[in-house]
Design a protein around this motif. Structure first.
Motif, PDB file in Angstrom:
ATOM      1  N   LEU A 242     -17.322   2.788   4.483  1.00 47.09           N
ATOM      2  CA  LEU A 242     -16.508   2.122   3.483  1.00 47.09           C
ATOM      3  C   LEU A 242     -15.026   2.187   3.828  1.00 47.09           C
ATOM      4  CD1 LEU A 242     -18.316   3.484   0.302  1.00 47.09           C
ATOM      5  CD2 LEU A 242     -18.585   1.229   1.368  1.00 47.09           C
ATOM      6  N   VAL A 243     -14.284   1.178   3.368  1.00 41.07           N
ATOM      7  CA  VAL A 243     -12.848   1.101   3.609  1.00 41.07           C
ATOM      8  C   VAL A 243     -12.113   1.910   2.544  1.00 41.07           C
ATOM      9  CG1 VAL A 243     -10.869  -0.451   3.739  1.00 41.07           C
ATOM     10  CG2 VAL A 243     -13.075  -1.149   4.697  1.00 41.07           C
ATOM     11  N   ILE A 244     -11.058   2.576   2.942  1.00 36.87           N
ATOM     12  CA  ILE A 244     -10.229   3.337   2.004  1.00 36.87           C
ATOM     13  C   ILE A 244      -9.254   2.385   1.320  1.00 36.87           C
ATOM     14  CG2 ILE A 244      -8.534   5.185   1.762  1.00 36.87           C
ATOM     15  CD1 ILE A 244     -11.295   6.195   2.446  1.00 36.87           C
ATOM     16  N   ASP A 245      -9.240   2.411  -0.011  1.00 37.91           N
ATOM     17  CA  ASP A 245      -8.322   1.598  -0.806  1.00 37.91           C
ATOM     18  C   ASP A 245      -7.141   2.477  -1.197  1.00 37.91           C
ATOM     19  OD1 ASP A 245      -6.948   0.108  -2.636  1.00 37.91           O
ATOM     20  OD2 ASP A 245      -8.678  -0.373  -3.904  1.00 37.91           O
ATOM     21  N   ASP A 246      -5.968   2.202  -0.606  1.00 37.46           N
ATOM     22  CA  ASP A 246      -4.806   3.035  -0.906  1.00 37.46           C
ATOM     23  C   ASP A 246      -3.774   2.327  -1.770  1.00 37.46           C
ATOM     24  OD1 ASP A 246      -3.841   1.222   0.883  1.00 37.46           O
ATOM     25  OD2 ASP A 246      -3.007   2.693   2.284  1.00 37.46           O
TER      26      ASP A 246
ATOM     27  N   TRP B  18      -8.224   8.128  -3.996  1.00 39.70           N
ATOM     28  CA  TRP B  18      -9.117   9.279  -4.072  1.00 39.70           C
ATOM     29  C   TRP B  18     -10.539   8.889  -4.415  1.00 39.70           C
ATOM     30  CZ3 TRP B  18      -7.900  13.417  -1.681  1.00 39.70           C
ATOM     31  CH2 TRP B  18      -6.558  13.748  -1.493  1.00 39.70           C
ATOM     32  N   ALA B  19     -10.687   7.826  -5.231  1.00 42.41           N
ATOM     33  CA  ALA B  19     -12.043   7.358  -5.553  1.00 42.41           C
ATOM     34  C   ALA B  19     -12.738   6.824  -4.306  1.00 42.41           C
ATOM     35  CB  ALA B  19     -11.985   6.284  -6.635  1.00 42.41           C
ATOM     36  N   SER B  20     -12.006   6.091  -3.488  1.00 43.80           N
ATOM     37  CA  SER B  20     -12.627   5.542  -2.275  1.00 43.80           C
ATOM     38  C   SER B  20     -12.897   6.629  -1.251  1.00 43.80           C
ATOM     39  CB  SER B  20     -11.752   4.427  -1.673  1.00 43.80           C
ATOM     40  OG  SER B  20     -10.463   4.905  -1.329  1.00 43.80           O
ATOM     41  N   VAL B  21     -12.026   7.661  -1.206  1.00 46.81           N
ATOM     42  CA  VAL B  21     -12.300   8.808  -0.337  1.00 46.81           C
ATOM     43  C   VAL B  21     -13.605   9.472  -0.748  1.00 46.81           C
ATOM     44  CG1 VAL B  21     -11.562  11.172   0.204  1.00 46.81           C
ATOM     45  CG2 VAL B  21      -9.929   9.297   0.374  1.00 46.81           C
ATOM     46  N   GLU B  22     -13.817   9.662  -2.041  1.00 48.95           N
ATOM     47  CA  GLU B  22     -15.056  10.276  -2.522  1.00 48.95           C
ATOM     48  C   GLU B  22     -16.268   9.438  -2.169  1.00 48.95           C
ATOM     49  OE1 GLU B  22     -15.817  13.218  -3.826  1.00 48.95           O
ATOM     50  OE2 GLU B  22     -13.744  13.707  -3.297  1.00 48.95           O
ATOM     51  N   ARG B  23     -16.125   8.114  -2.251  1.00 49.21           N
ATOM     52  CA  ARG B  23     -17.258   7.249  -1.887  1.00 49.21           C
ATOM     53  C   ARG B  23     -17.616   7.405  -0.410  1.00 49.21           C
ATOM     54  NH1 ARG B  23     -14.672   3.583  -5.423  1.00 49.21           N
ATOM     55  NH2 ARG B  23     -13.685   2.475  -3.696  1.00 49.21           N
TER      56      ARG B  23
END
Length: 440
Positions: free
Chosen positions: A2-6, A13-18
């Motif tokens: 998955l791509v990190i949404d910054d 942080w939500a995308s890091v957790e995913r």
């Protein structure tokens, strides 16, 4: 992945957790170590790297590849990734990390000694010390010293075996220990080959053995056939995915068994010398072997004698008088054609021997040394993974060449002339010889 949404902190942080959850699902399988190790080392976002380190320990502690990746993460450039690695090493007592940990904080038997002088302690040092004590299971400095010695016993034995590797060559001469005159005070000549860093000095050179001749193609073939692509004797900085086969191995002008091997670079010379039980000579060792102790200009004496040396006029069969005529001749070189017989056998021209009987330290081929041209110290390259264009202007990438070659005029054939070359260059004019410890 998955791509990190910054775009915002929350989304980041939500995308890091995913990403970490996907890694957890895919990485817990027995074959999940490569995925997690790759994330731990190479993912661009440090929270993902830290999460992967934690997953490696949770699911695969004890797996050699997993433990190696966790240990490597102690050197991550972001503190919290390194801290995470240190914490899981402590928790899971990952013994494979000990060599990495002592690079950070030193030996635990030292830092647990009463009254031991300490540097300022930060988070990393504190976590490292705790990890080492956890792995060894004691804080007692005496017990730790015994455990350290046990841990590194095999490694020390391998190092000692490698250091004492027997010399694989009998055709050597002894250069006695003692003072030698090094360098010269020179004036420019018609070839304008004067180097600007020469000075005259007396130095003490301990006794050593040196190959009577430069390493021949026959000797080098033995090395290739025995070592192959094992990498056992390679310098740690050697470029990856390359062999030690000389560049001109199939050129009939340069591949006769009794000729000096050419078309090799500094890394090739290093590996061969280590395999042979020796090393490349230092610049001072080379000069003393070529010159003796009386400061002579050429290996055979102070007067130029073209009959004793293979140089540009002998190789091309033409006279050269100055730099312009030299360059006009050198540009006539053609692959596989001209000159027809540029290099002599390594034991040719015995009348040109040095005072110790070392042959052809003047002419035939330039010779590699282990000395940096600019610092005078041993070479300590650190260019792995980089293209030569990235370091060709770095002073730490140039080693000293000595002795001149078949394209050289007399000015380059003295016992003191200093040439230089890029550490990765492989020329048809460059070979080498080895030095070894003197017995006793």
């Amino acid at each position: 992945m998955l791509v990190i949404d910054d775009s915002t902190d929350d989304r980041y942080w939500a995308s890091v957790e995913r990403v970490i959850e996907v890694a957890r699902a895919k990485g817990r399988a027995a074959d999940g170590v490569p995925l997690l190790a790759t994330l731990a080392i190479t993912h661009p976002e440090w929270p993902v790297r830290a999460g992967a380190v934690r997953l490696l320990a949770e699911h695969h502690a004890g797996d050699p590849a997993a433990d190696t990746a966790v240990a490597a993460s102690t050197h991550d450039t972001v503190d919290w990734v390194a801290f995470t690695a240190l914490k899981v090493i402590t928790e899971y007592r990952i013994r494979a990390a000990v060599p990495d940990l002592i690079r950070i904080s030193g030996w635990p038997s030292n830092f647990t000694k009463p009254g031991w002088a300490r540097k300022p302690v930060g988070c990393g040092a504190a976590l490292t010390k705790r990890a080492l004590i956890s792995i060894f299971g004691t804080r007692d400095s005496a017990e730790l010293r015994v455990l350290e010695d046990e841990y590194f016993a095999d490694m020390r034995a391998r190092i000692e075996t490698a250091r004492k590797r027997p010399r694989r060559h009998e055709d050597v001469v002894l250069v006695p220990g003692g003072p030698a005159i090094i360098g010269a005070v020179e004036e420019s000549d018609a070839f304008r080959m004067l180097t600007d860093d020469l000075s005259l000095s007396a130095v003490d050179v301990p006794a050593f053995l040196v190959d009577r001749t430069t390493v021949t193609n026959a000797r080098y073939r033995e090395f290739l056939e025995e070592v192959g692509d094992s990498g056992e004797f390679d310098h740690p900085d050697q470029p990856e995915e390359r062999s030690h086969r000389p560049a001109h191995w199939h050129d009939p002008r340069f591949n006769a068994p009794d000729q000096p091997v050419v078309g090799v670079d500094w890394y090739d010379g290093y590996a061969f010398a280590k395999w042979a039980g020796g090393a490349l000579p230092s610049e001072n060792q080379w000069e003393k072997a070529a010159r003796g102790t009386d400061g002579r200009r050429f290996p055979w004496g102070d007067d130029w004698d073209p009959a004793r040396v293979n140089y540009v006029e002998r190789a091309f069969g033409e006279n050269v008088a100055d730099l312009d005529s030299l360059e006009a001749l050198l540009v006539t070189v053609e692959q596989g054609v001209s000159p027809e017989h540029p290099i002599l056998a390594a034991d040719a021209l015995p009348a040109g021997a040095s005072p110790y009987g070392v042959l052809q330290t003047s002419g035939n081929v330039w010779e590699l040394t282990r000395t940096n041209f600019y610092t005078g110290e041993d070479m300590d390259p650190f260019f792995k993974g980089r293209h030569p264009l990235d370091f060709m202007n770095r002073k730490d990438a140039f080693h000293v060449l000595r002795g001149g070659t078949w394209t050289s005029p007399p000015a380059c054939l003295t016992t003191f002339y200093r040439g230089k070359d890029l550490i990765t260059d492989r020329h048809m004019e460059v070979g080498f010889r080895c030095v070894y410890e003197a017995a006793g």
